[in-house]
Design a protein around this motif. Structure first.
Motif: not given
Ligand SMILES: O=P(O)(O)OC[C@@]1(O)O[C@H](CO)[C@@H](O)[C@@H]1O
Ligand SMILES: [Mg+2]
Ligand SMILES: [Mn+2]
Length: 472
Positions: A371-383
């Motif tokens: 729900e919260d990450l819907q508000a992100s323009n870009l979610v960077i997953f590292k590694g």
């Protein structure tokens, strides 16, 4: 397509089998050694010393269990209570009662291993909040002094250039910004500062030059899937939309030390260039995978940047010291203004893969985070571990499409970018023939281990998903 099973610790000839059989006993032994050293340094605290002895004996016993391939046991009520252990682990073991260390899903057993170690510390009052990997994290960061200074100097040099950018006519300025974006992405990806044009005091013209392009082409050659351009488009589009007051970029973090420092550099660049207005960093809530970031590691990093003993950059007046102080001050400013925010959540240290970052997962914060990450323009997953969780650590054919391998994440509204140095058996998204080509190359120096090219850390992938159903 049927969904393949996950990699197991008894899959012959896999890196997972090797990790379970030979690396985990070493990791536990290293923890025993670091605990002993910590005890020595606090000998006067008798109670703490005694509790340390209890933990040490339990670690030795646990290490023997892993070596003897005993069954993985559920957490006891007491352990769950004292160490706040998510119930997901016991639910899994209820469904897989027969699993032992020699024959179990790699992903589950590896995450379970760190949880078992953490419980031993949390049960002892003097050690409950102690990060057994702290010494290793700090010494590794300390040894990256030169790269840390190089990047700090580069950042200091870049600031006036970003201001100067405004004067460049549209496309010229954008071209340079795009080049810098790719370079900071690559520095965050590799968790080091190998990128040439950023290492010298390159002017913007030089960065645009052919020489700069040649240097970049060399470092890009090891990135076998590269969706950087798609992430660039998302952020420049957001920046161009006049009403987009907030451009939020999230980092689901990997390792502390230099990798976190490089992630903070990328965030600082995004914030200074207007490609983001807020960066949220997601850290682990317990010591995990040896080097993964906890909230305290961020505070330690800022302290280390200002500590002339830790980073011997000479007097406060040297250009190196001033550059380190400048970046530490930048970070403090970003935090106090709310432009950088650090969070932790127990979801990240459960065994749940990221197909659970979805409305359907309502027990362990998967749906809350989704729900919260819907508000992100870009979610960077590292590694690498995050990549394994994005793809479910499954035995996909290596040409499987990214959107297939990440399941619900390709359509449930999270715009994501995986920056992964390849360090495990799972690998997807490759063009036909590339796996065979790289396996052949790797086989030359590593007979019988050709397919481990994607476990070597020598290659990397940058994989984007818009999080919306692709237009047919
Ligand atoms: O997530 P990171 O830090 O990039 O890598 C973590 C990791 O690759 O280390 C082990 C292999 O060395 C794996 O078990 C795990 O996936
Ligand atoms: Mg990593
Ligand atoms: Mn890691």
């Amino acid at each position: 397509m049927t969904i393949p099973g996950r990699f197991m610790t008894n899959d012959k000839g896999t890196f997972g089998e090797y990790t379970a059989s030979s690396r985990w006993p070493i990791i536990i032994q290293n923890a025993i050694d670091d605990l002993t050293e910590q005890q020595e340094s606090e000998k006067n605290n008798d109670n703490k010393f005694k509790q340390g002895e209890v933990i040490k004996n339990e670690l030795k016993q646990f290490r023997q269990e892993v070596i003897n391939r005993v069954p993985l046991r559920p957490f006891t009520e007491e352990e769950i209570e004292v160490a706040n252990v998510p119930l997901s682990f016991n639910e899994y073991l209820k469904e897989h009662p027969e699993v032992n260390w020699g024959a179990v899903e790699w992903l589950f057993s590896e995450v379970y291993l760190y949880r078992r170690m953490n419980v031993l510390f949390q049960r002892q009052s003097e050690w409950a909040k102690f990060d057994i990997f702290n010494k290793l994290k700090q010494s590794t960061f300390e040894s990256s002094f030169h790269g840390v200074v190089e990047l700090a100097l580069r950042y200091e040099n870049l600031l006036p250039q970003l201001k100067e950018m405004e004067q460049y006519s549209g496309s010229d300025g954008e071209d340079i910004l795009r080049i810098l974006f790719k370079e900071f992405i690559e520095i965050s990806l590799w968790g080091n500062a190998t990128d040439l044009s950023l290492l010298t005091n390159a002017t913007l013209e030089e960065i645009k030059s052919i020489q700069g392009a040649k240097a970049r082409a060399a470092s890009e050659s090891k990135i076998v899937v590269n969706d950087t351009e798609k992430a660039w488009e998302v952020l420049t589009k957001a920046k161009a939309e006049a009403n987009s007051t907030n451009i939020r970029v999230d980092f689901v973090l990997d390792n502390s030390g230099f990798e976190l420092y490089a992630d903070l550099m990328l965030a600082a660049f995004l914030l200074q260039s207007g490609l983001a207005t807020k960066c949220i960093f997601h850290a682990k809530d317990i010591p995990y995978m040896v080097s993964d970031v906890m909230l305290k590691d961020f505070d330690l990093l800022i302290k280390d940047l200002r500590d002339r003993e830790f980073f011997p950059s000479g007097e406060a007046s040297t250009k190196e010291s001033k550059a380190l102080d400048l970046f530490a001050n930048e970070l403090d400013k970003f935090v106090s203004s709310g432009k950088i925010e650090f969070r932790e959540d127990s979801f990240w240290t459960t065994e749940l893969d990221y197909w659970n970052l979805d409305a359907k997962e309502v027990k362990y914060h998967g749906s809350t985070l989704h729900e919260d990450l819907q508000a992100s323009n870009l979610v960077i997953f590292k590694g690498d571990l995050n990549y394994r969780k994005l793809t479910g650590d499954r035995k996909w054919p290596r040409t499987t499409k990214w959107e297939t391998a990440i399941g619900p994440l390709s359509t449930n509204g999270i715009t994501s970018l995986s920056l992964r140095t390849c360090k495990a058996d799972v690998q997807v998204g490759l063009p036909e023939g590339l796996d065979a080509e790289l396996s052949q190359e790797w086989e030359k120096e590593n007979p019988g281990r050709g397919s481990w090219w994607c476990c070597s850390g020598k290659w990397a992938v940058i994989c984007f998903s818009s999080g919306t159903p692709s237009k047919k």
